[in-house]
Design a protein around this motif. Structure first.
Motif, PDB file in Angstrom:
ATOM      1  N   THR B  61       0.888   2.640   1.654  1.00 47.40           N
ATOM      2  CA  THR B  61       1.782   1.940   2.573  1.00 47.40           C
ATOM      3  C   THR B  61       2.857   1.238   1.771  1.00 47.40           C
ATOM      4  O   THR B  61       2.548   0.518   0.807  1.00 47.40           O
ATOM      5  CB  THR B  61       1.022   0.901   3.405  1.00 47.40           C
ATOM      6  N   ALA B  62       4.098   1.448   2.163  1.00 53.49           N
ATOM      7  CA  ALA B  62       5.223   0.802   1.489  1.00 53.49           C
ATOM      8  C   ALA B  62       5.912  -0.151   2.455  1.00 53.49           C
ATOM      9  O   ALA B  62       6.027   0.129   3.646  1.00 53.49           O
ATOM     10  CB  ALA B  62       6.213   1.846   0.993  1.00 53.49           C
ATOM     11  N   GLN B  63       6.352  -1.283   1.917  1.00 57.34           N
ATOM     12  CA  GLN B  63       7.050  -2.281   2.729  1.00 57.34           C
ATOM     13  C   GLN B  63       8.321  -2.709   2.003  1.00 57.34           C
ATOM     14  O   GLN B  63       8.361  -2.734   0.773  1.00 57.34           O
ATOM     15  CB  GLN B  63       6.169  -3.526   2.925  1.00 57.34           C
ATOM     16  N   LEU B  64       9.334  -3.066   2.793  1.00 58.57           N
ATOM     17  CA  LEU B  64      10.597  -3.553   2.254  1.00 58.57           C
ATOM     18  C   LEU B  64      10.937  -4.880   2.906  1.00 58.57           C
ATOM     19  O   LEU B  64      10.856  -5.000   4.126  1.00 58.57           O
ATOM     20  CB  LEU B  64      11.717  -2.538   2.532  1.00 58.57           C
ATOM     21  N   ASN B  65      11.298  -5.855   2.108  1.00 63.84           N
ATOM     22  CA  ASN B  65      11.762  -7.145   2.626  1.00 63.84           C
ATOM     23  C   ASN B  65      13.153  -7.387   2.037  1.00 63.84           C
ATOM     24  O   ASN B  65      13.298  -7.827   0.899  1.00 63.84           O
ATOM     25  CB  ASN B  65      10.797  -8.266   2.218  1.00 63.84           C
ATOM     26  N   ARG B  66      14.172  -7.065   2.824  1.00 61.39           N
ATOM     27  CA  ARG B  66      15.553  -7.179   2.317  1.00 61.39           C
ATOM     28  C   ARG B  66      15.948  -8.636   2.086  1.00 61.39           C
ATOM     29  O   ARG B  66      16.692  -8.946   1.159  1.00 61.39           O
ATOM     30  CB  ARG B  66      16.533  -6.529   3.292  1.00 61.39           C
ATOM     31  N   ALA B  67      15.460  -9.518   2.928  1.00 60.60           N
ATOM     32  CA  ALA B  67      15.845 -10.934   2.804  1.00 60.60           C
ATOM     33  C   ALA B  67      15.373 -11.503   1.464  1.00 60.60           C
ATOM     34  O   ALA B  67      16.086 -12.258   0.801  1.00 60.60           O
ATOM     35  CB  ALA B  67      15.267 -11.739   3.951  1.00 60.60           C
ATOM     36  N   SER B  68      14.170 -11.122   1.073  1.00 62.49           N
ATOM     37  CA  SER B  68      13.610 -11.619  -0.181  1.00 62.49           C
ATOM     38  C   SER B  68      13.830 -10.653  -1.337  1.00 62.49           C
ATOM     39  O   SER B  68      13.454 -10.943  -2.474  1.00 62.49           O
ATOM     40  CB  SER B  68      12.111 -11.876  -0.022  1.00 62.49           C
ATOM     41  N   GLN B  69      14.392  -9.507  -1.041  1.00 59.55           N
ATOM     42  CA  GLN B  69      14.708  -8.494  -2.042  1.00 59.55           C
ATOM     43  C   GLN B  69      13.471  -8.057  -2.814  1.00 59.55           C
ATOM     44  O   GLN B  69      13.437  -8.080  -4.053  1.00 59.55           O
ATOM     45  CB  GLN B  69      15.834  -8.977  -2.976  1.00 59.55           C
ATOM     46  N   TYR B  70      12.443  -7.691  -2.066  1.00 68.67           N
ATOM     47  CA  TYR B  70      11.293  -7.117  -2.742  1.00 68.67           C
ATOM     48  C   TYR B  70      10.714  -5.977  -1.920  1.00 68.67           C
ATOM     49  O   TYR B  70      10.885  -5.897  -0.712  1.00 68.67           O
ATOM     50  CB  TYR B  70      10.231  -8.170  -3.086  1.00 68.67           C
ATOM     51  N   ILE B  71      10.061  -5.085  -2.640  1.00 68.67           N
ATOM     52  CA  ILE B  71       9.334  -3.996  -2.007  1.00 68.67           C
ATOM     53  C   ILE B  71       7.904  -4.009  -2.526  1.00 68.67           C
ATOM     54  O   ILE B  71       7.612  -4.565  -3.602  1.00 68.67           O
ATOM     55  CB  ILE B  71       9.994  -2.621  -2.241  1.00 68.67           C
ATOM     56  N   SER B  72       7.019  -3.418  -1.745  1.00 72.28           N
ATOM     57  CA  SER B  72       5.614  -3.410  -2.136  1.00 72.28           C
ATOM     58  C   SER B  72       5.000  -2.049  -1.872  1.00 72.28           C
ATOM     59  O   SER B  72       5.500  -1.255  -1.081  1.00 72.28           O
ATOM     60  CB  SER B  72       4.845  -4.491  -1.369  1.00 72.28           C
ATOM     61  N   LEU B  73       3.913  -1.797  -2.574  1.00 68.58           N
ATOM     62  CA  LEU B  73       3.138  -0.579  -2.387  1.00 68.58           C
ATOM     63  C   LEU B  73       1.677  -0.971  -2.312  1.00 68.58           C
ATOM     64  O   LEU B  73       1.170  -1.678  -3.195  1.00 68.58           O
ATOM     65  CB  LEU B  73       3.350   0.395  -3.552  1.00 68.58           C
ATOM     66  N   LEU B  74       1.010  -0.536  -1.268  1.00 67.31           N
ATOM     67  CA  LEU B  74      -0.412  -0.808  -1.081  1.00 67.31           C
ATOM     68  C   LEU B  74      -1.162   0.511  -1.145  1.00 67.31           C
ATOM     69  O   LEU B  74      -0.785   1.473  -0.470  1.00 67.31           O
ATOM     70  CB  LEU B  74      -0.639  -1.477   0.276  1.00 67.31           C
ATOM     71  N   ILE B  75      -2.185   0.550  -1.974  1.00 65.57           N
ATOM     72  CA  ILE B  75      -3.034   1.736  -2.067  1.00 65.57           C
ATOM     73  C   ILE B  75      -4.427   1.355  -1.592  1.00 65.57           C
ATOM     74  O   ILE B  75      -5.064   0.456  -2.153  1.00 65.57           O
ATOM     75  CB  ILE B  75      -3.108   2.279  -3.520  1.00 65.57           C
ATOM     76  N   ARG B  76      -4.869   2.009  -0.540  1.00 63.06           N
ATOM     77  CA  ARG B  76      -6.209   1.743  -0.015  1.00 63.06           C
ATOM     78  C   ARG B  76      -7.185   2.793  -0.525  1.00 63.06           C
ATOM     79  O   ARG B  76      -6.802   3.925  -0.829  1.00 63.06           O
ATOM     80  CB  ARG B  76      -6.189   1.771   1.513  1.00 63.06           C
ATOM     81  N   ASP B  77      -8.461   2.411  -0.595  1.00 62.51           N
ATOM     82  CA  ASP B  77      -9.531   3.347  -0.959  1.00 62.51           C
ATOM     83  C   ASP B  77      -9.142   4.116  -2.237  1.00 62.51           C
ATOM     84  O   ASP B  77      -9.076   5.350  -2.251  1.00 62.51           O
ATOM     85  CB  ASP B  77      -9.781   4.316   0.204  1.00 62.51           C
ATOM     86  N   SER B  78      -8.893   3.389  -3.292  1.00 66.90           N
ATOM     87  CA  SER B  78      -8.419   3.982  -4.544  1.00 66.90           C
ATOM     88  C   SER B  78      -9.331   5.106  -5.038  1.00 66.90           C
ATOM     89  O   SER B  78     -10.562   5.015  -4.952  1.00 66.90           O
ATOM     90  CB  SER B  78      -8.326   2.903  -5.633  1.00 66.90           C
ATOM     91  N   LYS B  79      -8.695   6.144  -5.548  1.00 62.26           N
ATOM     92  CA  LYS B  79      -9.396   7.284  -6.135  1.00 62.26           C
ATOM     93  C   LYS B  79      -9.152   7.305  -7.649  1.00 62.26           C
ATOM     94  O   LYS B  79      -8.145   6.784  -8.122  1.00 62.26           O
ATOM     95  CB  LYS B  79      -8.888   8.599  -5.533  1.00 62.26           C
ATOM     96  N   LEU B  80     -10.054   7.962  -8.351  1.00 65.36           N
ATOM     97  CA  LEU B  80      -9.850   8.112  -9.796  1.00 65.36           C
ATOM     98  C   LEU B  80      -8.500   8.764 -10.081  1.00 65.36           C
ATOM     99  O   LEU B  80      -7.807   8.416 -11.035  1.00 65.36           O
ATOM    100  CB  LEU B  80     -10.961   8.948 -10.421  1.00 65.36           C
ATOM    101  N   SER B  81      -8.115   9.692  -9.222  1.00 63.41           N
ATOM    102  CA  SER B  81      -6.869  10.432  -9.419  1.00 63.41           C
ATOM    103  C   SER B  81      -5.620   9.585  -9.161  1.00 63.41           C
ATOM    104  O   SER B  81      -4.502  10.045  -9.429  1.00 63.41           O
ATOM    105  CB  SER B  81      -6.837  11.655  -8.502  1.00 63.41           C
ATOM    106  N   ASP B  82      -5.801   8.377  -8.666  1.00 60.59           N
ATOM    107  CA  ASP B  82      -4.648   7.485  -8.485  1.00 60.59           C
ATOM    108  C   ASP B  82      -4.240   6.824  -9.802  1.00 60.59           C
ATOM    109  O   ASP B  82      -3.193   6.168  -9.863  1.00 60.59           O
ATOM    110  CB  ASP B  82      -4.971   6.378  -7.463  1.00 60.59           C
TER     111      ASP B  82
END
Lengths: 115, 114
Positions: B61-82
């Protein structure tokens, strides 16, 4: 293979020598970028072409570095009088002419070692 | 100040964990935002674009917050291949009409352990 192609994949050179790298972008892509990447760092922007025009060159880039894209297709990056600090992976990327919301497609890079 | 800054790594997480990466950018005129994945000694490849309304692709899941000028990436249920380096990237004008350049952060290294 229709991806971005870079040549050579590896280059070892003595300090003070000149080297030239080639990049063939994806055929319909008019934008071409050169980046440099060292261990533990992200790709560092060097220069950008739109068709044959070089639109921007990083201020951090020494005058020893020059890039060309004479016919708007392939590009070359030359480093003159190489220094040990030039050792890095040199990545080329291209993107299509469809606005700002387009990803960059990377080649596999040329790894330069200056000894 | 760097144009694009990311969380320092590495992140070491067990399989199945949820992990989040943040990234800030300095140019308020930046137009497009991306997360790339880079495996060891390989070239970066696009993981996902980041849209203003946020977007999801499977476990990512990716999120963008233009007001604060940041983006994020959330990885759920991490796999070894991540396990890889995740690069934040921002497209901004190159100074000439119609030109864009992609600026990358330094990357965040993720290790997923069994």
């Amino acid at each position: 293979d229709t991806g971005v192609s870079q040549d050579p994949r590896h280059k070892i050179t003595k300090r003070g020598q000149n080297v030239t790298f080639r990049c063939d972008p994806i055929s319909e892509h008019n934008r071409l970028y050169w980046y440099r990447q060292t261990l533990g760092q992200g790709p560092e922007f060097l220069t950008y072409f739109q068709n044959e025009a070089q639109l921007e060159k990083s201020r951090l880039l020494s005058d020893r570095f020059s890039a060309e894209r004479p016919k708007g297709s392939f590009s070359t990056l030359e480093i003159q009088r190489t220094e040990q600090g030039d050792s890095a992976m040199y990545l080329c990327a291209s993107s299509p002419p469809t606005g700002s919301n387009t990803e960059a497609f990377f080649g596999q890079g040329t790894r330069l070692t200056v000894v | 100040r760097k144009e694009v800054e990311q969380d320092p790594g590495p992140f070491n997480v067990p399989e199945g964990a949820t992990v989040a990466f943040n990234c800030t950018y300095s140019n308020s005129a930046s137009q497009s935002f991306f997360w790339y994945r880079q495996d060891c000694r390989k070239e970066p490849k696009l993981l996902m674009s980041v849209y203003s309304s946020g977007n999801e692709d499977g476990r990512f899941t990716a999120q963008l917050n233009r007001a604060s000028q940041y983006i994020s990436l959330l990885i759920r249920d991490s796999k070894l291949s991540d396990s890889a380096t995740y690069l934040c990237a921002v497209n901004m004008g190159s100074g000439r009409a119609g030109g864009f350049k992609t600026i990358f952060g330094a990357g965040t290294r993720l290790f997923v352990k069994a």
